[in-house]
Design a protein around this motif. Structure first.
Motif, PDB file in Angstrom:
ATOM      1  N   ARG A 211       0.815  -1.223   0.000  1.00 21.73           N
ATOM      2  CA  ARG A 211       0.000   0.000   0.000  1.00 21.73           C
ATOM      3  C   ARG A 211       0.841   1.263   0.000  1.00 21.73           C
ATOM      4  NH1 ARG A 211      -2.022   4.185  -0.165  1.00 21.73           N
ATOM      5  NH2 ARG A 211      -4.013   4.933   0.724  1.00 21.73           N
ATOM      6  N   PHE A 212       1.904   1.285   0.819  1.00 25.51           N
ATOM      7  CA  PHE A 212       2.667   2.526   1.000  1.00 25.51           C
ATOM      8  C   PHE A 212       4.126   2.447   0.535  1.00 25.51           C
ATOM      9  CE2 PHE A 212      -0.637   3.132   4.396  1.00 25.51           C
ATOM     10  CZ  PHE A 212      -1.219   4.257   3.848  1.00 25.51           C
ATOM     11  N   GLY A 213       4.554   1.286   0.090  1.00 31.34           N
ATOM     12  CA  GLY A 213       5.903   1.158  -0.454  1.00 31.34           C
ATOM     13  C   GLY A 213       6.975   0.845   0.560  1.00 31.34           C
ATOM     14  N   GLN A 214       6.657   0.910   1.846  1.00 30.17           N
ATOM     15  CA  GLN A 214       7.641   0.651   2.892  1.00 30.17           C
ATOM     16  C   GLN A 214       6.923   0.562   4.230  1.00 30.17           C
ATOM     17  OE1 GLN A 214       9.589   4.463   2.027  1.00 30.17           O
ATOM     18  NE2 GLN A 214       9.389   4.968   4.208  1.00 30.17           N
ATOM     19  N   ILE A 215       7.687   0.220   5.281  1.00 32.53           N
ATOM     20  CA  ILE A 215       7.183   0.286   6.645  1.00 32.53           C
ATOM     21  C   ILE A 215       8.289   0.881   7.515  1.00 32.53           C
ATOM     22  CG2 ILE A 215       7.793  -2.153   7.011  1.00 32.53           C
ATOM     23  CD1 ILE A 215       5.574  -2.221   9.176  1.00 32.53           C
ATOM     24  N   ASP A 216       8.013   2.014   8.121  1.00 34.74           N
ATOM     25  CA  ASP A 216       9.013   2.701   8.938  1.00 34.74           C
ATOM     26  C   ASP A 216       8.898   2.365  10.414  1.00 34.74           C
ATOM     27  OD1 ASP A 216      10.183   4.367   6.800  1.00 34.74           O
ATOM     28  OD2 ASP A 216       8.170   5.238   6.734  1.00 34.74           O
ATOM     29  N   VAL A 217       7.669   2.166  10.879  1.00 35.48           N
ATOM     30  CA  VAL A 217       7.421   1.918  12.302  1.00 35.48           C
ATOM     31  C   VAL A 217       6.413   0.790  12.448  1.00 35.48           C
ATOM     32  CG1 VAL A 217       6.648   2.899  14.504  1.00 35.48           C
ATOM     33  CG2 VAL A 217       7.820   4.361  12.827  1.00 35.48           C
ATOM     34  N   MET A 218       6.781  -0.208  13.243  1.00 34.55           N
ATOM     35  CA  MET A 218       5.847  -1.281  13.595  1.00 34.55           C
ATOM     36  C   MET A 218       5.576  -1.191  15.085  1.00 34.55           C
ATOM     37  SD  MET A 218       4.086  -3.978  12.628  1.00 34.55           S
ATOM     38  CE  MET A 218       2.811  -4.254  13.860  1.00 34.55           C
ATOM     39  N   VAL A 219       4.320  -0.953  15.442  1.00 38.12           N
ATOM     40  CA  VAL A 219       3.928  -0.939  16.854  1.00 38.12           C
ATOM     41  C   VAL A 219       3.201  -2.242  17.145  1.00 38.12           C
ATOM     42  CG1 VAL A 219       2.651   0.233  18.676  1.00 38.12           C
ATOM     43  CG2 VAL A 219       3.743   1.577  16.858  1.00 38.12           C
ATOM     44  N   CYS A 220       3.839  -3.119  17.913  1.00 43.46           N
ATOM     45  CA  CYS A 220       3.238  -4.394  18.299  1.00 43.46           C
ATOM     46  C   CYS A 220       2.406  -4.141  19.552  1.00 43.46           C
ATOM     47  CB  CYS A 220       4.321  -5.427  18.576  1.00 43.46           C
ATOM     48  SG  CYS A 220       5.400  -5.769  17.170  1.00 43.46           S
ATOM     49  N   ASN A 221       1.099  -4.105  19.388  1.00 45.22           N
ATOM     50  CA  ASN A 221       0.237  -3.619  20.459  1.00 45.22           C
ATOM     51  C   ASN A 221      -0.945  -4.536  20.770  1.00 45.22           C
ATOM     52  OD1 ASN A 221      -0.829  -1.265  22.204  1.00 45.22           O
ATOM     53  ND2 ASN A 221      -2.517  -1.601  20.780  1.00 45.22           N
ATOM     54  N   ALA A 222      -1.305  -5.441  19.876  1.00 43.67           N
ATOM     55  CA  ALA A 222      -2.461  -6.308  20.118  1.00 43.67           C
ATOM     56  C   ALA A 222      -2.229  -7.127  21.384  1.00 43.67           C
ATOM     57  CB  ALA A 222      -2.675  -7.237  18.927  1.00 43.67           C
ATOM     58  N   GLY A 223      -3.222  -7.139  22.253  1.00 43.28           N
ATOM     59  CA  GLY A 223      -3.035  -7.858  23.504  1.00 43.28           C
ATOM     60  C   GLY A 223      -4.330  -8.354  24.102  1.00 43.28           C
ATOM     61  N   ILE A 224      -4.203  -9.316  24.989  1.00 46.60           N
ATOM     62  CA  ILE A 224      -5.357  -9.881  25.675  1.00 46.60           C
ATOM     63  C   ILE A 224      -4.947 -10.248  27.097  1.00 46.60           C
ATOM     64  CG2 ILE A 224      -4.830 -12.233  24.902  1.00 46.60           C
ATOM     65  CD1 ILE A 224      -7.847 -12.748  24.768  1.00 46.60           C
ATOM     66  N   ASP A 225      -5.909 -10.214  28.004  1.00 42.45           N
ATOM     67  CA  ASP A 225      -5.655 -10.612  29.380  1.00 42.45           C
ATOM     68  C   ASP A 225      -6.853 -11.365  29.923  1.00 42.45           C
ATOM     69  OD1 ASP A 225      -4.477 -10.916  31.811  1.00 42.45           O
ATOM     70  OD2 ASP A 225      -4.862  -8.876  32.523  1.00 42.45           O
ATOM     71  N   ILE A 226      -6.599 -12.291  30.794  1.00 41.30           N
ATOM     72  CA  ILE A 226      -7.638 -12.983  31.555  1.00 41.30           C
ATOM     73  C   ILE A 226      -7.199 -12.911  33.009  1.00 41.30           C
ATOM     74  CG2 ILE A 226      -8.838 -15.160  31.971  1.00 41.30           C
ATOM     75  CD1 ILE A 226      -8.212 -15.912  29.037  1.00 41.30           C
ATOM     76  N   ILE A 227      -7.963 -12.195  33.817  1.00 38.28           N
ATOM     77  CA  ILE A 227      -7.575 -11.947  35.197  1.00 38.28           C
ATOM     78  C   ILE A 227      -8.215 -12.993  36.103  1.00 38.28           C
ATOM     79  CG2 ILE A 227      -7.635 -10.269  37.085  1.00 38.28           C
ATOM     80  CD1 ILE A 227      -7.869  -8.076  34.940  1.00 38.28           C
ATOM     81  N   LYS A 228      -7.364 -13.806  36.760  1.00 39.75           N
ATOM     82  CA  LYS A 228      -7.875 -14.836  37.665  1.00 39.75           C
ATOM     83  C   LYS A 228      -6.717 -15.374  38.506  1.00 39.75           C
ATOM     84  CE  LYS A 228      -9.369 -18.555  35.608  1.00 39.75           C
ATOM     85  NZ  LYS A 228     -10.018 -19.476  34.642  1.00 39.75           N
ATOM     86  N   PRO A 229      -6.983 -16.110  39.552  1.00 40.91           N
ATOM     87  CA  PRO A 229      -5.914 -16.661  40.381  1.00 40.91           C
ATOM     88  C   PRO A 229      -4.971 -17.567  39.588  1.00 40.91           C
ATOM     89  CG  PRO A 229      -8.014 -16.808  41.523  1.00 40.91           C
ATOM     90  CD  PRO A 229      -8.320 -16.388  40.117  1.00 40.91           C
ATOM     91  N   ALA A 230      -3.713 -17.576  39.962  1.00 41.74           N
ATOM     92  CA  ALA A 230      -2.694 -18.306  39.212  1.00 41.74           C
ATOM     93  C   ALA A 230      -2.997 -19.792  39.091  1.00 41.74           C
ATOM     94  CB  ALA A 230      -1.328 -18.103  39.869  1.00 41.74           C
ATOM     95  N   HIS A 231      -3.617 -20.393  40.116  1.00 40.29           N
ATOM     96  CA  HIS A 231      -3.842 -21.833  40.108  1.00 40.29           C
ATOM     97  C   HIS A 231      -5.068 -22.249  39.299  1.00 40.29           C
ATOM     98  CE1 HIS A 231      -6.222 -20.223  43.484  1.00 40.29           C
ATOM     99  NE2 HIS A 231      -7.094 -21.176  43.164  1.00 40.29           N
ATOM    100  N   SER A 232      -5.771 -21.296  38.691  1.00 35.09           N
ATOM    101  CA  SER A 232      -7.040 -21.652  38.046  1.00 35.09           C
ATOM    102  C   SER A 232      -7.060 -21.487  36.532  1.00 35.09           C
ATOM    103  CB  SER A 232      -8.171 -20.819  38.659  1.00 35.09           C
ATOM    104  OG  SER A 232      -7.970 -19.435  38.407  1.00 35.09           O
ATOM    105  N   TYR A 233      -5.931 -21.146  35.911  1.00 31.72           N
ATOM    106  CA  TYR A 233      -5.920 -21.008  34.448  1.00 31.72           C
ATOM    107  C   TYR A 233      -6.064 -22.373  33.777  1.00 31.72           C
ATOM    108  CZ  TYR A 233      -4.472 -16.106  34.643  1.00 31.72           C
ATOM    109  OH  TYR A 233      -4.433 -14.766  34.864  1.00 31.72           O
ATOM    110  N   GLU A 234      -6.851 -22.399  32.728  1.00 27.76           N
ATOM    111  CA  GLU A 234      -6.974 -23.598  31.901  1.00 27.76           C
ATOM    112  C   GLU A 234      -6.014 -23.490  30.718  1.00 27.76           C
ATOM    113  OE1 GLU A 234      -8.750 -26.091  32.794  1.00 27.76           O
ATOM    114  OE2 GLU A 234      -9.862 -25.144  34.448  1.00 27.76           O
ATOM    115  N   GLU A 235      -5.692 -24.631  30.116  1.00 21.13           N
ATOM    116  CA  GLU A 235      -4.729 -24.655  29.012  1.00 21.13           C
ATOM    117  C   GLU A 235      -5.135 -23.739  27.857  1.00 21.13           C
ATOM    118  OE1 GLU A 235      -2.473 -27.832  26.037  1.00 21.13           O
ATOM    119  OE2 GLU A 235      -3.903 -28.532  27.539  1.00 21.13           O
TER     120      GLU A 235
END
Length: 268
Positions: free
Chosen positions: A97-121
């Motif tokens: 589209r623009f002929g180049q890429i000058d800056v890549m901002v890696c920003n996509a993210g997700i979180d699941i807030i819960k106790p450490a012993h309760s995460y599923e795979e």
């Protein structure tokens, strides 16, 4: 023209350009809403050419229309950063589209807030695949394009949780710790090739992920504010400066750094 060239022998007329991003091609993953969308708007209003990206096509289309309505040169490319092929297509589409890429901002993210012993795979996989694998894929393909064009800037969105223990954030924290090491290792590997890699690590921010509506008057949230020396959350606009700085020629001798923007949380 490289950042190093542009910052040598600065005349009076060059100081504004020193912190400028006008004309730069900036691709931001996870930019259909929240911090990513706000950053895209800021970069665009400063004259950058913007590539928005998200897995949510409806949000992405709305964000593209909103930025275009402000006169920003913007295009949107759907990508699920957990997919190797999607990330490759995102960077390829940016260059097409623009002929180049000058800056890549890696920003996509997700979180699941819960106790450490309760995460599923599946929860572990979703968080790590998005926050760590996705960052690697985007940075990898961006770097391939940047190597061909002589350099660029990669900026990762990390977190204060990458280096501090915060209850309920076990898997998220592990993924962001990995982001810090991606940042440092890639920075060292590509330092003599014109590619700078840095990270911004937000603290508590007024930007809640989809579906997360915390009780700001809960004991946990009150304790979080007590641990933040400025005694408040950061506003989205307070993150513009750090990202713009790291993308600009003003940061031409900075790579491998984790910039904490957290109201003093990590220092306390």
């Amino acid at each position: 023209m490289s950042d190093t060239t542009r910052t040598s022998g600065i005349g009076a007329e060059g100081y504004q350009e020193l912190f400028g991003v006008d004309g730069k091609v900036v691709c931001i993953s996870g930019s259909s809403r929240g911090l990513g969308k706000s950053l895209a708007t800021c970069f665009g209003r400063l004259g950058a050419k913007i590539v928005l990206s998200s897995h949510n096509i409806e949000e992405l289309t709305e964000a593209e229309a909103e930025l275009a309505g402000q006169g920003i040169n913007v295009t949107a490319i759907r990508a699920d950063v957990r997919s190797h092929d999607d990330c490759k297509a995102l960077i390829g589409g940016t260059v097409d589209r623009f002929g180049q890429i000058d800056v890549m901002v890696c920003n996509a993210g997700i979180d699941i807030i819960k106790p450490a012993h309760s995460y599923e795979e599946p929860e572990w996989d979703e968080i790590v695949d998005t926050n760590l694998r996705g960052y690697y894929y985007c940075a990898k393909f961006a770097a391939q394009a940047m190597l061909d064009q002589g350099g660029g800037s990669i900026i990762m969105t990390s977190s204060v949780a990458s280096s501090l223990g915060i209850p309920g954030l076990t898997v998220y924290a592990a993924s962001k710790g990995g982001v810090n090491q991606l940042t440092r290792t890639m920075a060292v590997e590509w330092a003599n090739k014109g590619i700078r890699v840095n990270a911004v690590a937000p603290g508590f921010i007024n930007n809640f992920m989809d579906g997360v509506h915390p009780n700001l008057d809960s004991p946990y949230q009150r304790r979080a504010m007590e641990l933040t020396p400025m005694r408040r959350r950061g506003n989205l606009s307070e993150y513009f400066g750090p990202y713009i700085f790291l993308a600009s020629p003003a940061a031409s001798f900075i790579t491998g750094e984790i910039l904490y923007v957290d109201g003093g949380y990590a220092a306390s």
